[in-house]
Write a protein that holds these residues in place. Structure first.
Motif, PDB file in Angstrom:
ATOM      1  N   LEU A   1       0.860  -1.162   0.111  1.00 33.72           N
ATOM      2  CA  LEU A   1       0.105   0.128  -0.192  1.00 33.72           C
ATOM      3  C   LEU A   1       0.911   1.303   0.114  1.00 33.72           C
ATOM      4  O   LEU A   1       2.033   1.225   0.449  1.00 33.72           O
ATOM      5  CB  LEU A   1      -0.760  -0.046   1.260  1.00 33.72           C
ATOM      6  N   GLY A   2       0.338   2.339  -0.604  1.00 32.94           N
ATOM      7  CA  GLY A   2       1.140   3.636  -0.509  1.00 32.94           C
ATOM      8  C   GLY A   2       0.275   4.664  -0.395  1.00 32.94           C
ATOM      9  O   GLY A   2      -1.060   4.822  -0.649  1.00 32.94           O
ATOM     10  N   VAL A   3       0.582   5.949   0.292  1.00 35.98           N
ATOM     11  CA  VAL A   3      -0.034   6.961   0.477  1.00 35.98           C
ATOM     12  C   VAL A   3       0.170   7.908  -0.870  1.00 35.98           C
ATOM     13  O   VAL A   3       1.332   8.208  -0.808  1.00 35.98           O
ATOM     14  CB  VAL A   3       0.272   7.684   1.751  1.00 35.98           C
ATOM     15  N   VAL A   4      -0.718   8.318  -1.396  1.00 36.46           N
ATOM     16  CA  VAL A   4      -0.620   9.164  -2.564  1.00 36.46           C
ATOM     17  C   VAL A   4      -1.236  10.715  -2.320  1.00 36.46           C
ATOM     18  O   VAL A   4      -2.189  10.854  -1.540  1.00 36.46           O
ATOM     19  CB  VAL A   4      -1.243   8.361  -3.926  1.00 36.46           C
ATOM     20  N   LEU A   5      -0.820  11.532  -3.135  1.00 34.96           N
ATOM     21  CA  LEU A   5      -1.214  12.728  -2.931  1.00 34.96           C
ATOM     22  C   LEU A   5      -2.182  13.324  -3.879  1.00 34.96           C
ATOM     23  O   LEU A   5      -2.087  12.961  -5.314  1.00 34.96           O
ATOM     24  CB  LEU A   5       0.102  13.807  -3.129  1.00 34.96           C
ATOM     25  N   ASN A   6      -3.265  13.669  -3.421  1.00 38.62           N
ATOM     26  CA  ASN A   6      -4.331  14.290  -4.176  1.00 38.62           C
ATOM     27  C   ASN A   6      -4.795  13.006  -5.309  1.00 38.62           C
ATOM     28  O   ASN A   6      -4.886  13.423  -6.703  1.00 38.62           O
ATOM     29  CB  ASN A   6      -3.961  15.687  -4.900  1.00 38.62           C
ATOM     30  N   PRO A   7      -5.288  12.147  -4.879  1.00 41.30           N
ATOM     31  CA  PRO A   7      -5.437  10.771  -5.666  1.00 41.30           C
ATOM     32  C   PRO A   7      -6.859  11.238  -6.651  1.00 41.30           C
ATOM     33  O   PRO A   7      -7.808  11.904  -6.248  1.00 41.30           O
ATOM     34  CB  PRO A   7      -5.875   9.797  -4.820  1.00 41.30           C
ATOM     35  N   SER A   8      -6.851  10.938  -8.004  1.00 40.73           N
ATOM     36  CA  SER A   8      -7.885  10.983  -8.871  1.00 40.73           C
ATOM     37  C   SER A   8      -9.244  10.074  -8.288  1.00 40.73           C
ATOM     38  O   SER A   8      -8.948   9.013  -7.668  1.00 40.73           O
ATOM     39  CB  SER A   8      -7.539  10.989 -10.138  1.00 40.73           C
ATOM     40  N   PRO A   9     -10.382  10.236  -8.504  1.00 41.95           N
ATOM     41  CA  PRO A   9     -11.519   9.721  -8.311  1.00 41.95           C
ATOM     42  C   PRO A   9     -11.327   8.216  -8.674  1.00 41.95           C
ATOM     43  O   PRO A   9     -11.670   7.065  -7.978  1.00 41.95           O
ATOM     44  CB  PRO A   9     -12.649  10.349  -8.823  1.00 41.95           C
ATOM     45  N   GLU A  10     -10.625   7.879  -9.823  1.00 37.51           N
ATOM     46  CA  GLU A  10     -11.007   6.526 -10.549  1.00 37.51           C
ATOM     47  C   GLU A  10      -9.825   5.544  -9.774  1.00 37.51           C
ATOM     48  O   GLU A  10      -9.974   4.370 -10.045  1.00 37.51           O
ATOM     49  CB  GLU A  10     -10.496   6.445 -12.215  1.00 37.51           C
ATOM     50  N   ARG A  11      -9.003   6.071  -8.816  1.00 33.84           N
ATOM     51  CA  ARG A  11      -8.121   5.333  -8.172  1.00 33.84           C
ATOM     52  C   ARG A  11      -8.793   4.697  -6.835  1.00 33.84           C
ATOM     53  O   ARG A  11      -8.022   3.775  -6.345  1.00 33.84           O
ATOM     54  CB  ARG A  11      -6.781   6.138  -7.788  1.00 33.84           C
ATOM     55  N   ARG A  12      -9.826   5.202  -6.490  1.00 29.96           N
ATOM     56  CA  ARG A  12     -10.522   4.744  -5.430  1.00 29.96           C
ATOM     57  C   ARG A  12      -9.805   4.444  -4.233  1.00 29.96           C
ATOM     58  O   ARG A  12      -9.945   3.478  -3.505  1.00 29.96           O
ATOM     59  CB  ARG A  12     -11.427   3.277  -5.821  1.00 29.96           C
ATOM     60  N   ALA A  13      -8.975   5.357  -4.024  1.00 33.56           N
ATOM     61  CA  ALA A  13      -7.938   5.461  -2.582  1.00 33.56           C
ATOM     62  C   ALA A  13      -8.915   5.809  -1.652  1.00 33.56           C
ATOM     63  O   ALA A  13      -9.863   6.435  -1.495  1.00 33.56           O
ATOM     64  CB  ALA A  13      -6.895   6.603  -2.834  1.00 33.56           C
ATOM     65  N   ALA A  14      -8.513   5.008  -0.524  1.00 31.58           N
ATOM     66  CA  ALA A  14      -9.185   5.403   0.862  1.00 31.58           C
ATOM     67  C   ALA A  14      -8.773   6.682   1.440  1.00 31.58           C
ATOM     68  O   ALA A  14      -7.347   6.872   1.655  1.00 31.58           O
ATOM     69  CB  ALA A  14      -8.787   4.352   1.878  1.00 31.58           C
ATOM     70  N   PRO A  15      -9.501   7.738   1.569  1.00 34.71           N
ATOM     71  CA  PRO A  15      -9.249   8.952   2.157  1.00 34.71           C
ATOM     72  C   PRO A  15      -8.683   8.809   3.647  1.00 34.71           C
ATOM     73  O   PRO A  15      -9.511   8.207   4.380  1.00 34.71           O
ATOM     74  CB  PRO A  15     -10.239   9.835   2.011  1.00 34.71           C
ATOM     75  N   ILE A  16      -7.594   9.328   4.088  1.00 34.47           N
ATOM     76  CA  ILE A  16      -6.853   9.400   5.333  1.00 34.47           C
ATOM     77  C   ILE A  16      -6.706  10.591   6.008  1.00 34.47           C
ATOM     78  O   ILE A  16      -6.429  10.755   6.752  1.00 34.47           O
ATOM     79  CB  ILE A  16      -5.810   8.296   5.500  1.00 34.47           C
ATOM     80  N   GLY A  17      -6.945  11.810   5.218  1.00 31.12           N
ATOM     81  CA  GLY A  17      -6.715  12.991   5.679  1.00 31.12           C
ATOM     82  C   GLY A  17      -6.684  14.099   4.821  1.00 31.12           C
ATOM     83  O   GLY A  17      -6.636  13.884   3.620  1.00 31.12           O
ATOM     84  N   GLN A  18      -6.644  15.243   4.906  1.00 30.47           N
ATOM     85  CA  GLN A  18      -6.479  16.532   4.030  1.00 30.47           C
ATOM     86  C   GLN A  18      -5.871  17.554   5.027  1.00 30.47           C
ATOM     87  O   GLN A  18      -5.784  17.712   6.252  1.00 30.47           O
ATOM     88  CB  GLN A  18      -7.785  16.940   3.620  1.00 30.47           C
ATOM     89  N   ASP A  19      -5.355  18.606   4.192  1.00 31.92           N
ATOM     90  CA  ASP A  19      -4.392  19.483   4.896  1.00 31.92           C
ATOM     91  C   ASP A  19      -4.506  20.746   4.126  1.00 31.92           C
ATOM     92  O   ASP A  19      -4.281  20.853   2.888  1.00 31.92           O
ATOM     93  CB  ASP A  19      -3.159  19.098   4.987  1.00 31.92           C
ATOM     94  N   ALA A  20      -4.740  21.748   4.698  1.00 33.41           N
ATOM     95  CA  ALA A  20      -4.896  23.204   4.040  1.00 33.41           C
ATOM     96  C   ALA A  20      -3.632  24.001   3.955  1.00 33.41           C
ATOM     97  O   ALA A  20      -2.588  23.826   4.665  1.00 33.41           O
ATOM     98  CB  ALA A  20      -5.791  24.338   4.776  1.00 33.41           C
ATOM     99  N   TRP A  21      -3.465  24.544   2.452  1.00 35.36           N
ATOM    100  CA  TRP A  21      -2.236  25.117   2.523  1.00 35.36           C
ATOM    101  C   TRP A  21      -2.423  26.672   3.174  1.00 35.36           C
ATOM    102  O   TRP A  21      -3.544  27.195   2.822  1.00 35.36           O
ATOM    103  CB  TRP A  21      -1.838  25.285   0.901  1.00 35.36           C
ATOM    104  N   VAL A  22      -1.222  27.109   3.748  1.00 37.66           N
ATOM    105  CA  VAL A  22      -1.373  28.653   4.374  1.00 37.66           C
ATOM    106  C   VAL A  22      -0.165  29.219   3.975  1.00 37.66           C
ATOM    107  O   VAL A  22       0.919  28.809   3.647  1.00 37.66           O
ATOM    108  CB  VAL A  22      -1.656  28.418   5.968  1.00 37.66           C
ATOM    109  N   GLY A  23      -0.532  30.343   4.026  1.00 39.11           N
ATOM    110  CA  GLY A  23       0.911  31.565   4.098  1.00 39.11           C
ATOM    111  C   GLY A  23       1.590  31.589   5.034  1.00 39.11           C
ATOM    112  O   GLY A  23       0.837  31.998   6.264  1.00 39.11           O
ATOM    113  N   VAL A  24       2.854  31.817   5.224  1.00 34.37           N
ATOM    114  CA  VAL A  24       3.486  32.044   6.489  1.00 34.37           C
ATOM    115  C   VAL A  24       4.255  33.262   6.144  1.00 34.37           C
ATOM    116  O   VAL A  24       5.210  33.414   5.221  1.00 34.37           O
ATOM    117  CB  VAL A  24       4.241  30.815   7.017  1.00 34.37           C
ATOM    118  N   LEU A  25       4.351  34.170   7.093  1.00 41.28           N
ATOM    119  CA  LEU A  25       5.078  35.452   6.978  1.00 41.28           C
ATOM    120  C   LEU A  25       5.714  35.827   8.272  1.00 41.28           C
ATOM    121  O   LEU A  25       5.268  35.592   9.379  1.00 41.28           O
ATOM    122  CB  LEU A  25       4.115  36.665   6.502  1.00 41.28           C
ATOM    123  N   PRO A  26       7.033  36.592   8.208  1.00 46.42           N
ATOM    124  CA  PRO A  26       7.354  37.095   9.415  1.00 46.42           C
ATOM    125  C   PRO A  26       6.639  38.107  10.108  1.00 46.42           C
ATOM    126  O   PRO A  26       5.594  38.759   9.425  1.00 46.42           O
ATOM    127  CB  PRO A  26       8.581  38.124   8.893  1.00 46.42           C
TER     128      PRO A  26
END
Length: 291
Positions: A143-168
């Motif tokens: 098994l492998g964890v893949v990033l942003n899998p397409s629907p046809e892959r039928r991957a089991a979703p295990i989480g998601q993460d928002a992108w954020v901007g970081v500044l001084p």
């Protein structure tokens, strides 16, 4: 020559370093080094060569690796058949993922599976997301964890993460709650990849933008955040990688929002083994409960 030495050889070959291999096997780095040194002494042949960025096998080391894997394959067959005779569940499950997944969403799933199936050996391998796909296609992992899998892959979703901007903290955009990619693209930038092919540069390119002034490029998200804190530039990182203490930093959501989604999947076109199937079922049930 013993099984510990052979197992150490396999682990180092797959991990590429003594540190990562020792973590996979569950021994100290010095213990693994001693086991491999003893194996080389017994054979009177060099198996490994230390490089600046890791360890490589010699030509004979590659030959020895093939025999070591075959030996462990036969040993696993003996254990599996003995367990079947006793009506027990046993075997091994090889899972690969990229670093930030092992630091966040995957460990709880691994712990639950170990509790439910204590007789199954879990082998966790850490690499970048492209290598996960290569290993899946080659059948090197279950098994492998893949990033942003397409629907046809039928991957089991295990989480998601928002992108954020970081500044001084003192940045002129620091008081804004949301920033666009265009606003961040024009700033002095600290680029972090996190061992994935999807990162700030690829997000910019997908939006038709480009980073104008990359001051530093690093692999580790933590390093990028530390450089931002020192005023080197701004950055875009996954929200889960932010430190607990944000002193010296400002964090802004992206507008429009962008997400990383993690999916657990078997090799395309191959039926998962029964053990891998149970792990996928556990992952899907966890996602359902979370939802």
């Amino acid at each position: 020559m013993n099984l510990t030495q052979l197992r150490s050889l396999i682990a180092v070959a797959e991990a590429g370093s003594f540190t990562a291999a020792a973590e996979t096997v569950g021994v100290t780095q010095s213990g693994m080094s001693q086991a491999l040194a003893a194996l080389e002494e017994a054979l009177a042949v060099k198996l490994l060569v230390r490089r600046r960025h890791g360890v490589e096998l010699t030509a004979f080391g590659e030959q020895a690796l093939a025999h070591a894997r075959a030996a462990f394959g036969h040993l696993e067959a003996i254990r599996r058949e003995a367990a079947q005779t006793k009506g027990e569940e046993t075997g091994s499950l090889r899972i690969a993922a990229f670093p930030s997944v092992y630091a966040t969403v995957l460990p709880p799933l691994l712990r639950r599976f170990r509790a439910l199936h204590p007789g199954v050996e879990l082998v966790a391998l850490e690499t970048d997301d492209r290598e996960v796909e290569v290993w899946l296609a080659a059948g090197s992992i279950d098994l492998g964890v893949v990033l942003n899998p397409s629907p046809e892959r039928r991957a089991a979703p295990i989480g998601q993460d928002a992108w954020v901007g970081v500044l001084p903290a003192g940045h002129r955009f620091g008081r804004r709650g949301a920033l666009s990619l265009g606003q961040l693209a024009a700033e002095p930038f600290v680029l972090a990849t996190g061992g994935c092919h999807v990162h700030a540069r690829s997000l910019m390119e997908a939006a038709g933008l480009s980073l104008c002034d990359v001051r530093m490029e690093v692999r580790d998200w933590t390093s990028a955040v530390a450089l931002v804190r020192e005023g080197v530039g701004v950055s875009i990182v996954p929200q889960s990688t932010l430190p607990e203490k944000l002193k010296g930093l400002r964090v802004a959501r992206l507008d429009p929002p962008l997400w990383r989604r993690f999916g657990l999947t078997a090799a395309p076109g191959r039926k998962p083994s029964p053990i891998a199937g149970r792990f996928l079922e556990l992952a899907r049930s966890g996602a359902t409960q979370a939802g």
